[in-house]
Motif scaffolding. Structure first.
Motif, PDB file in Angstrom:
ATOM      1  N   PRO A   1       0.814  -1.216   0.000  1.00 41.35           N
ATOM      2  CA  PRO A   1       0.000   0.000   0.000  1.00 41.35           C
ATOM      3  C   PRO A   1       0.850   1.270   0.000  1.00 41.35           C
ATOM      4  N   LEU A   2       2.152   1.152   0.270  1.00 39.04           N
ATOM      5  CA  LEU A   2       3.039   2.306   0.241  1.00 39.04           C
ATOM      6  C   LEU A   2       3.559   2.540  -1.170  1.00 39.04           C
ATOM      7  N   THR A   3       3.898   3.783  -1.480  1.00 37.56           N
ATOM      8  CA  THR A   3       4.474   4.091  -2.776  1.00 37.56           C
ATOM      9  C   THR A   3       5.937   3.666  -2.824  1.00 37.56           C
ATOM     10  N   GLN A   4       6.420   3.447  -4.035  1.00 35.29           N
ATOM     11  CA  GLN A   4       7.805   3.013  -4.209  1.00 35.29           C
ATOM     12  C   GLN A   4       8.765   4.135  -3.818  1.00 35.29           C
ATOM     13  N   THR A   5       9.842   3.759  -3.150  1.00 34.90           N
ATOM     14  CA  THR A   5      10.841   4.724  -2.708  1.00 34.90           C
ATOM     15  C   THR A   5      11.549   5.360  -3.901  1.00 34.90           C
ATOM     16  N   VAL A   6      11.741   6.682  -3.830  1.00 30.38           N
ATOM     17  CA  VAL A   6      12.416   7.417  -4.888  1.00 30.38           C
ATOM     18  C   VAL A   6      13.716   8.006  -4.339  1.00 30.38           C
ATOM     19  N   TYR A   7      14.787   7.830  -5.074  1.00 28.89           N
ATOM     20  CA  TYR A   7      16.069   8.443  -4.708  1.00 28.89           C
ATOM     21  C   TYR A   7      16.226   9.771  -5.437  1.00 28.89           C
ATOM     22  N   PHE A   8      16.538  10.805  -4.658  1.00 25.30           N
ATOM     23  CA  PHE A   8      16.808  12.118  -5.226  1.00 25.30           C
ATOM     24  C   PHE A   8      18.301  12.416  -5.097  1.00 25.30           C
ATOM     25  N   THR A   9      18.890  12.900  -6.152  1.00 24.11           N
ATOM     26  CA  THR A   9      20.319  13.202  -6.149  1.00 24.11           C
ATOM     27  C   THR A   9      20.664  14.141  -4.999  1.00 24.11           C
ATOM     28  N   ASN A  10      21.756  13.800  -4.302  1.00 23.17           N
ATOM     29  CA  ASN A  10      22.256  14.599  -3.184  1.00 23.17           C
ATOM     30  C   ASN A  10      21.315  14.624  -1.986  1.00 23.17           C
ATOM     31  N   ASP A  11      20.482  13.611  -1.855  1.00 24.48           N
ATOM     32  CA  ASP A  11      19.618  13.481  -0.688  1.00 24.48           C
ATOM     33  C   ASP A  11      20.497  13.215   0.541  1.00 24.48           C
TER      34      ASP A  11
ATOM     35  N   GLN B   1      15.511 -12.870   5.130  1.00 27.53           N
ATOM     36  CA  GLN B   1      16.386 -11.783   5.562  1.00 27.53           C
ATOM     37  C   GLN B   1      17.081 -11.218   4.336  1.00 27.53           C
ATOM     38  N   LEU B   2      16.955  -9.913   4.141  1.00 26.68           N
ATOM     39  CA  LEU B   2      17.536  -9.257   2.984  1.00 26.68           C
ATOM     40  C   LEU B   2      18.462  -8.146   3.471  1.00 26.68           C
ATOM     41  N   SER B   3      19.698  -8.123   2.952  1.00 24.70           N
ATOM     42  CA  SER B   3      20.700  -7.135   3.358  1.00 24.70           C
ATOM     43  C   SER B   3      21.132  -6.319   2.149  1.00 24.70           C
ATOM     44  N   VAL B   4      21.209  -4.998   2.337  1.00 24.27           N
ATOM     45  CA  VAL B   4      21.646  -4.084   1.283  1.00 24.27           C
ATOM     46  C   VAL B   4      22.886  -3.336   1.762  1.00 24.27           C
ATOM     47  N   SER B   5      23.971  -3.475   1.033  1.00 27.14           N
ATOM     48  CA  SER B   5      25.196  -2.719   1.317  1.00 27.14           C
ATOM     49  C   SER B   5      25.185  -1.469   0.443  1.00 27.14           C
ATOM     50  N   TRP B   6      24.658  -0.371   1.000  1.00 27.95           N
ATOM     51  CA  TRP B   6      24.458   0.843   0.219  1.00 27.95           C
ATOM     52  C   TRP B   6      25.782   1.461  -0.184  1.00 27.95           C
ATOM     53  N   ARG B   7      25.880   1.831  -1.432  1.00 31.28           N
ATOM     54  CA  ARG B   7      27.062   2.523  -1.934  1.00 31.28           C
ATOM     55  C   ARG B   7      27.009   3.996  -1.565  1.00 31.28           C
ATOM     56  N   ASN B   8      28.189   4.623  -1.463  1.00 31.24           N
ATOM     57  CA  ASN B   8      28.248   6.070  -1.340  1.00 31.24           C
ATOM     58  C   ASN B   8      27.813   6.696  -2.666  1.00 31.24           C
ATOM     59  N   GLY B   9      27.186   7.866  -2.596  1.00 29.24           N
ATOM     60  CA  GLY B   9      26.657   8.464  -3.807  1.00 29.24           C
ATOM     61  C   GLY B   9      25.355   7.789  -4.182  1.00 29.24           C
ATOM     62  N   SER B  10      25.132   7.565  -5.459  1.00 29.06           N
ATOM     63  CA  SER B  10      23.905   6.925  -5.921  1.00 29.06           C
ATOM     64  C   SER B  10      23.829   5.495  -5.402  1.00 29.06           C
ATOM     65  N   PRO B  11      22.621   5.056  -4.984  1.00 26.01           N
ATOM     66  CA  PRO B  11      22.471   3.669  -4.512  1.00 26.01           C
ATOM     67  C   PRO B  11      22.533   2.630  -5.630  1.00 26.01           C
ATOM     68  N   ALA B  12      22.447   3.053  -6.884  1.00 31.63           N
ATOM     69  CA  ALA B  12      22.464   2.098  -7.999  1.00 31.63           C
ATOM     70  C   ALA B  12      23.708   1.232  -7.939  1.00 31.63           C
ATOM     71  N   GLY B  13      23.511  -0.080  -8.076  1.00 33.61           N
ATOM     72  CA  GLY B  13      24.622  -1.026  -8.037  1.00 33.61           C
ATOM     73  C   GLY B  13      24.961  -1.538  -6.665  1.00 33.61           C
ATOM     74  N   SER B  14      24.295  -1.046  -5.618  1.00 33.97           N
ATOM     75  CA  SER B  14      24.549  -1.570  -4.267  1.00 33.97           C
ATOM     76  C   SER B  14      24.237  -3.058  -4.212  1.00 33.97           C
ATOM     77  N   ASP B  15      25.059  -3.801  -3.484  1.00 35.46           N
ATOM     78  CA  ASP B  15      24.897  -5.254  -3.404  1.00 35.46           C
ATOM     79  C   ASP B  15      23.725  -5.641  -2.511  1.00 35.46           C
ATOM     80  N   VAL B  16      22.976  -6.658  -2.948  1.00 37.01           N
ATOM     81  CA  VAL B  16      21.838  -7.173  -2.191  1.00 37.01           C
ATOM     82  C   VAL B  16      22.001  -8.678  -2.030  1.00 37.01           C
ATOM     83  N   THR B  17      21.870  -9.154  -0.799  1.00 38.89           N
ATOM     84  CA  THR B  17      21.866 -10.587  -0.517  1.00 38.89           C
ATOM     85  C   THR B  17      20.558 -10.953   0.169  1.00 38.89           C
ATOM     86  N   MET B  18      19.886 -11.972  -0.333  1.00 42.04           N
ATOM     87  CA  MET B  18      18.651 -12.443   0.280  1.00 42.04           C
ATOM     88  C   MET B  18      18.811 -13.888   0.740  1.00 42.04           C
ATOM     89  N   VAL B  19      18.449 -14.140   1.993  1.00 38.69           N
ATOM     90  CA  VAL B  19      18.513 -15.483   2.558  1.00 38.69           C
ATOM     91  C   VAL B  19      17.098 -15.923   2.927  1.00 38.69           C
TER      92      VAL B  19
END
Length: 232
Positions: free
Chosen positions: A72-82, A115-133
């Motif tokens: 029911p929530l809207t999809q998260t949006v990334y804004f540059t320099n947030d 269990q899902l883990s996201v290793s957020w990158r500095n700068g844009s989150p695009a390409g951050s690694d995701v592992t799901m167990v």
């Protein structure tokens, strides 16, 4: 459904249970649902029969079953320099999954933990690694664990996911990789379970990351849907 299936000789001998024949359905659809605070998800499978006396079998490949998930929530949006968006650390999401095995012995329905883990990158989150167990998958009818051969599976590990941004900056995840399997028997070594994929979307907003994530996954004959919430 009854054309060409009843012979007079067998009618005379009483070989048919007409109550069962009258109650026979052309098809049946099984569905399993689950949810978290911010997500809804489930799986379904369709079985068909040629006539009232034939056994049920899985429908054709195009309509035998699938998974679905939404929020029911809207999809998260990334804004540059947030300045509030998480950078350089890991966010953890915990939740549930429903799954269906559409193999030759199916359909078999399962539920379990995610269990899902996201290793957020500095700068844009695009390409951050995701592992799901995915852990503790068990049949919904018997509570028996998922089996790999004759061995009880403790967890399935999807290690090839990464964060993706669409053209509007909405945050999702996707990836295809070898899925690793671990067993309840500690003497058995971890091994490759086969190729699998995961697709999902992040929803909501929190300074520590999106509030929740939902999506679908598959590995071999097993298809699943999941939802998970951000751990504070």
């Amino acid at each position: 459904m009854f054309e060409d299936i009843l012979s007079q000789s067998r009618l005379d001998n009483g070989d048919y249970d007409f109550d069962d024949i009258a109650a026979a359905r052309e098809y049946e659809v099984g569905v399993e649902y689950d949810h978290t605070d911010h997500t809804r998800f489930g799986v379904w499978a369709k079985q068909v029969r040629d006539n009232a006396l034939s056994p049920r079998t899985l429908a054709s490949v195009s309509e035998r079953g699938d998974a679905f998930a939404y929020s029911p929530l809207t999809q998260t949006v990334y804004f540059t320099n947030d300045v509030n968006f998480p950078r350089g650390f890991t966010s953890t999401y915990l939740g549930r999954t429903s799954a269906v095995d559409l193999g030759s012995d199916g359909p078999l329905f399962y539920d379990g933990d995610v269990q899902l883990s996201v290793s957020w990158r500095n700068g844009s989150p695009a390409g951050s690694d995701v592992t799901m167990v995915i852990e503790n998958l068990a049949r919904t009818d018997t509570a028996e664990p998922l089996l790999d051969g004759q061995h009880e599976v403790s967890s399935l590990i999807f290690g090839g996911g990464s964060i993706r941004l669409d053209s509007s900056g909405r945050i999702g995840l996707g990836g295809t990789s070898l899925v690793r399997v671990r067993y309840f028997d500690p003497s058995r070594r971890e091994r490759s379970f086969g190729t699998g994929s995961v697709e999902g979307k992040f929803v909501g907003y929190d300074p520590a990351g999106p509030a929740a994530v939902f999506g679908i996954w598959d590995s071999g004959n097993i298809t699943g849907a999941f939802g998970a919430e951000l751990v504070p």
